[in-house]
Design a protein around this motif. Structure first.
Motif, PDB file in Angstrom:
ATOM      1  N   ASN A 198       0.837  -1.210   0.000  1.00  0.00           N
ATOM      2  CA  ASN A 198       0.000   0.000   0.000  1.00  0.00           C
ATOM      3  C   ASN A 198       0.869   1.256   0.000  1.00  0.00           C
ATOM      4  O   ASN A 198       0.989   1.956   1.002  1.00  0.00           O
ATOM      5  N   LYS A 199       1.482   1.531  -1.122  1.00  0.00           N
ATOM      6  CA  LYS A 199       2.401   2.674  -1.253  1.00  0.00           C
ATOM      7  C   LYS A 199       1.906   3.639  -2.328  1.00  0.00           C
ATOM      8  O   LYS A 199       2.693   4.233  -3.055  1.00  0.00           O
ATOM      9  N   ALA A 203       4.247   6.188  -4.486  1.00  0.00           N
ATOM     10  CA  ALA A 203       4.406   5.807  -5.888  1.00  0.00           C
ATOM     11  C   ALA A 203       3.882   6.893  -6.818  1.00  0.00           C
ATOM     12  O   ALA A 203       4.475   7.174  -7.869  1.00  0.00           O
ATOM     13  N   THR A 204       2.780   7.523  -6.437  1.00  0.00           N
ATOM     14  CA  THR A 204       2.226   8.614  -7.249  1.00  0.00           C
ATOM     15  C   THR A 204       3.202   9.774  -7.328  1.00  0.00           C
ATOM     16  O   THR A 204       3.462  10.323  -8.412  1.00  0.00           O
ATOM     17  N   LYS A 205       3.754  10.154  -6.197  1.00  0.00           N
ATOM     18  CA  LYS A 205       4.677  11.298  -6.190  1.00  0.00           C
ATOM     19  C   LYS A 205       5.956  10.992  -6.946  1.00  0.00           C
ATOM     20  O   LYS A 205       6.552  11.878  -7.567  1.00  0.00           O
ATOM     21  N   ASP A 237      -1.335   0.102 -11.728  1.00  0.00           N
ATOM     22  CA  ASP A 237      -2.694   0.349 -12.233  1.00  0.00           C
ATOM     23  C   ASP A 237      -3.468   1.271 -11.294  1.00  0.00           C
ATOM     24  O   ASP A 237      -4.226   2.162 -11.747  1.00  0.00           O
ATOM     25  N   GLU A 238      -3.301   1.081  -9.994  1.00  0.00           N
ATOM     26  CA  GLU A 238      -4.039   1.890  -9.017  1.00  0.00           C
ATOM     27  C   GLU A 238      -3.689   3.361  -9.096  1.00  0.00           C
ATOM     28  O   GLU A 238      -4.549   4.222  -8.858  1.00  0.00           O
ATOM     29  N   ILE A 239      -2.428   3.669  -9.436  1.00  0.00           N
ATOM     30  CA  ILE A 239      -2.031   5.075  -9.504  1.00  0.00           C
ATOM     31  C   ILE A 239      -2.105   5.620 -10.936  1.00  0.00           C
ATOM     32  O   ILE A 239      -1.821   6.797 -11.163  1.00  0.00           O
TER      33      ILE A 239
END
Length: 243
Positions: A198-199, A203-205, A237-239
Motif C-alpha cells: 500500500n504505497k 508511488a504517485t509522487k 494500475d491503481e495510480i
C-alpha cells in the motif's frame, strides 16, 4: 529513471534479483548497499536460492546497510542486523565480516562517526531501496531539510505506527534511528527501488508527479543517473501509471 512493471510481488522479486545477480557475476568483489523491510525480502530469498542452487557466489562481496534502530542490539529480533542475518546472510556464502550494519547501541556519536567513515571510503555498486508510505528512504523522514551524510533521525509518528506490528506494542517501537543520508544514497553508482504493498501516495509522487520534494524523499531518485524502480502491476494500475 527506468521503471519495470512486474506482474506480481514474486515476479518483481525475480526481476530485482536478476539485476543484483548480473552485478555480482560481473564484479564479484563489489559492495552492495542493502535495505530491510518487506519489499526486498522476496528478492533476498531468490538470491539465496540462486546461491544455493545455481552457484551465485557472494564469498568476496561486501555490503553496507541503510540504517539501524537506536537502542536495539544486533541480537534483538527486530534489529536490522538480525533481519539481514535471518533473511539473507545466513543463507548465502558471504563472509559476515564483510557486512556492515551500523551499531544501534552504545555512543550514538561514535557509531555515526564509524558509519560515515565507512561510507566515505566505500563505493556502493548498487543501493537497494524500499520506500515508506510517506516516501521516506532509509530513515530519511519527510521534512523541510534532508541530510547529506549518516545521521540520527527522530522517527515520524507515521513510521512508528507502520512499524508497530513488529513489536509487542507501539511503545516498544524505537523512536530514533541512524541512517545513511540522502547524499550517501545518491552517490551509489546505481539505485534499485522495489515498491510493493500500500504505497500509493509515494508511488504517485515518484512516478506520476513532477516535483522533487524533501517532503517525499523518494522523489530524489529521479535525479540519479542510473535508477531503476520495480513496481507491481496492481499498484501501477491503481495510480494510473502506464509506463
Amino acid at each position: 529513471m527506468k521503471v519495470i512493471i512486474a506482474k506480481d510481488y514474486e515476479d518483481g522479486a525475480r526481476k530485482a534479483a536478476d539485476i543484483i545477480e548480473k552485478i555480482v557475476r560481473e564484479n564479484p568483489e563489489c559492495t552492495l548497499g542493502l535495505a530491510t523491510g518487506s519489499s526486498p525480502v522476496g528478492m533476498y530469498k531468490e538470491l539465496a536460492r540462486r546461491c544455493r542452487e545455481e552457484g551465485l557466489d557472494f564469498s568476496k562481496i561486501h555490503s553496507v546497510n541503510l540504517d539501524e534502530y537506536v537502542g536495539l542490539d544486533g541480537t534483538h529480533d527486530q534489529s536490522y542486523r538480525y533481519f539481514m542475518n535471518d533473511n539473507l546472510f545466513d543463507h548465502i556464502n558471504i563472509d559476515k565480516a564483510n557486512t556492515y550494519v551500523a551499531k544501534g547501541t552504545g555512543d550514538v556519536a561514535a557509531n555515526l562517526k564509524e558509519f560515515n567513515d565507512i561510507l566515505d571510503r566505500t563505493e556502493i555498486e548498487i543501493q537497494v531501496l524500499g520506500v515508506g508510505p510517506d516516501g521516506h528512504l532509509g530513515f530519511n523522514e519527510p521534512g523541510e531539510t534532508l541530510y547529506d551524510g549518516a545521521h540520527e533521525e527522530t522517527l515520524d509518528d507515521s513510521t512508528i505506527e507502520a512499524n508497530k506490528r513488529f513489536f509487542a506494542s507501539k511503545e516498544d517501537v524505537p523512536t530514533h534511528a541512524v541512517t545513511m543520508g540522502m547524499g550517501n544514497i545518491m552517490r551509489a553508482k546505481r539505485l534499485i527501488m522495489i515498491i510493493s504493498g500500500n504505497k500509493q501516495e509515494a508511488a504517485t509522487k515518484l512516478l506520476i508527479e513532477d516535483k522533487i520534494d524533501p517532503k517525499c524523499p523518494c522523489t530524489f531518485m529521479r535525479l540519479h543517473r542510473d535508477a531503476t524502480v520495480v513496481i507491481e502491476k496492481k499498484l501501477a494500475d491503481e495510480i494510473g501509471y502506464k509506463g
